[in-house]
Design an enzyme around this catalytic site. Structure first.
Site: not given
Ligand code: ADP
Ligand code: F6P
Length: 463
Positions: A156, A364
């Site tokens: 990912h 990212d």
């Molecule tokens: P990562 O996997 O690094 O966290 P992404 O942008 O790919 O980054 O995914 C983040 C996910 O977490 C998204 O689906 C987003 O809607 C969710 N998310 C981020 N912040 C919040 C929040 N404050 N409340 C609910 N969901 C959240």
């Molecule tokens: O998408 C990246 C990622 O590291 C996922 O593998 C993971 O579930 C998410 O971000 C949130 O991080 P964590 O699982 O360490 O809370």
């Protein structure tokens, strides 16, 4: 039809929740259509750890099976190797990487243990799909236990080039382990090229014209499968009563001001201080926005027991405090920073009420927030996405305003362009973006990789 078995460190939750993290969101969307078993960590720490009882839950289509970690495993595998060694290296932050031999040993021990527990759940015709940097050696561990099922892997996060990745001690062994899988999926073509380069330059492997990579006598398929969201479903979320309530609350709070939205786990890879400084530059360069435009940054805490995460939190508080003190006026606060989380429906409403989605990570793998922001917009009056060139999503979303997040002057200029954009241009860009997101949704993502996995495995057996 064969059962799909998904393995990832985080599992679920299966219902609309406030949990932040792209992997869980993407997998829930992919699994809820086709069903299957989802295996991983329970999120809990107990004395028995991986030796403890299997915890199961099921909805109509998806079954989850999880196990605990003990404290030593959590420290070495999750906090240690996964998040202090691998995460910074894979996000181009060698300055933050911590390398400890014990982290790696515990990481491998936990992978072996998860493989053992998983094996007892497997049926002969299951298709196994392993996810992310927590479980790179899991496929090798399964093969060592004579598991012959098709096993695919999806990363990912970014896969850096060989010059960079070789800074990780034992990077050869780690990449070698990936050759136990039949198919390895990456977010972007750039990640695939980096992997191929590593195989050729560092492991003496070779790349076939069909996308296959051969090393250590194993031929695997390495290909880009950009993760999508449930585009239609998310667009529907934006029309629910809960979304509308949140959108209206937001509008009332804004009192006619224009809002820019940022939503990110609080992680140093997301470029949050840089983003706030770019917003500060907007207010410096275009004073007409003072009193009229504000930035709401939602940043739920993540991995907060790790020093680097504690530091980025303090930095964010300090930078937003500084900018607010400098520019705030009665009735207008430039930056609203909050560490809370929202349900997916509430988030959809907040996105829809925001004129600009500001997604500026320094690195990212994909960034699902960029996709959610677009999906939630009103087609008749859509907002504008400002997107970092260093997010995997930028490869698929050229109609966004693409920025270099390190260059605050440039980001400020692009925010200005977004604020000034005509309705006609906004609609044109949004239509193109939404079309791509509808074609490449989470279902398409899962189906493509699973179809390749079945085919590659059949070909390997026949060879
Ligand atoms: P990562 O996997 O690094 O966290 P992404 O942008 O790919 O980054 O995914 C983040 C996910 O977490 C998204 O689906 C987003 O809607 C969710 N998310 C981020 N912040 C919040 C929040 N404050 N409340 C609910 N969901 C959240
Ligand atoms: O998408 C990246 C990622 O590291 C996922 O593998 C993971 O579930 C998410 O971000 C949130 O991080 P964590 O699982 O360490 O809370």
């Amino acid at each position: 039809m064969a059962r799909l078995v998904v393995v990832s460190n985080r599992v679920g939750p299966l219902k609309d929740s406030r949990k932040a993290g792209g992997l869980a969101v993407g997998l829930v969307d992919a699994l809820k259509k086709d069903g299957g078993l989802w295996f991983g960590w329970s999120g809990r720490i107990s004395e028995e750890g991986t030796f403890g009882p299997l915890q199961t839950e099921s909805t109509r289509r998806v079954e989850t099976a999880t196990i605990d970690l003990n404290q030593a495993d959590y420290d070495g595998y999750y906090a240690g190797y996964a998040n202090k060694s691998l995460w910074p290296v894979l996000h181009y932050r060698l300055d933050l990487a911590v390398f400890e031999r014990t982290y790696e040993l515990v990481y491998r021990r936990v992978n072996d243990r998860f493989a053992t527990r998983l094996k007892s759940l497997l049926r002969p015709d299951d298709v196994v799909w392993v996810h992310d940097y927590h479980f790179m050696p899991l496929g090798r561990a399964l093969r060592a236990m004579d598991v012959e099922n098709p096993i695919g892997y999806f990363l990912h996060v970014p896969f850096p080039g060989p010059d960079f990745l070789t800074a990780l001690p034992n990077s050869h062994q780690l990449v070698r382990d990936l050759f136990a899988y039949d198919v390895i999926g990456f977010q972007t073509q750039r990640d695939v090229e980096n992997f191929r380069a590593f195989a050729e330059l560092e492991l003496g492997g070779y790349v076939g014209e069909d996308g296959s990579v051969t090393a250590f006598g194993r031929t695997i398929l390495a290909k880009a499968y950009p993760i999508g969201i449930d585009t239609e479903g998310f667009a529907q979320y934006a029309l629910t009563a809960e979304a509308k309530r949140n959108q209206q609350r937001l509008m009332a709070a804004l009192g006619g001001h224009t809002q820019i939205i940022g939503v990110d786990r609080l992680d140093y890879s997301k470029g949050l201080p840089e983003r706030l400084h770019a917003f500060e530059r907007l207010l410096e360069n275009y004073p007409e926005h003072r009193g009229n435009v504000s930035l709401m940054q939602v940043a739920p805490l993540s991995r907060s027991d790790l020093d680097a995460y504690d530091k980025i939190r303090r930095e964010l508080e300090s930078v937003s405090g500084h900018i607010n003190a400098r520019f705030a006026d009665m009735g207008w606060t430039p930056i609203h920073c909050m560490f809370r989380s929202f349900t997916r429906r509430a988030l959809a409403g907040i996105y829809r009420g925001s004129a600009i989605g500001l997604v500026t990570p320094l690195r990212d793998g994909m960034n699902l927030v960029a996709k959610e922001y677009v999906a939630a917009q009103d087609p008749e009056d859509p907002g504008v996405l400002v997107l970092s060139r260093f997010a995997g999503a930028a490869h698929e979303m050229p109609e966004a305003l693409i920025v270099n997040p390190y260059n605050r002057e440039h980001v400020a200029e692009m925010i200005q362009t977004a604020l000034r954009m005509s309705l006609e241009e906004r609609k044109e860009r949004w239509n193109a973006l939404f079309k791509t997101l509808s074609e490449n949704d989470s279902h398409h993502w899962a189906q493509s990789i699973i179809a390749d996995l079945r085919q590659t495995h059949r070909a390997t057996l026949a060879a």
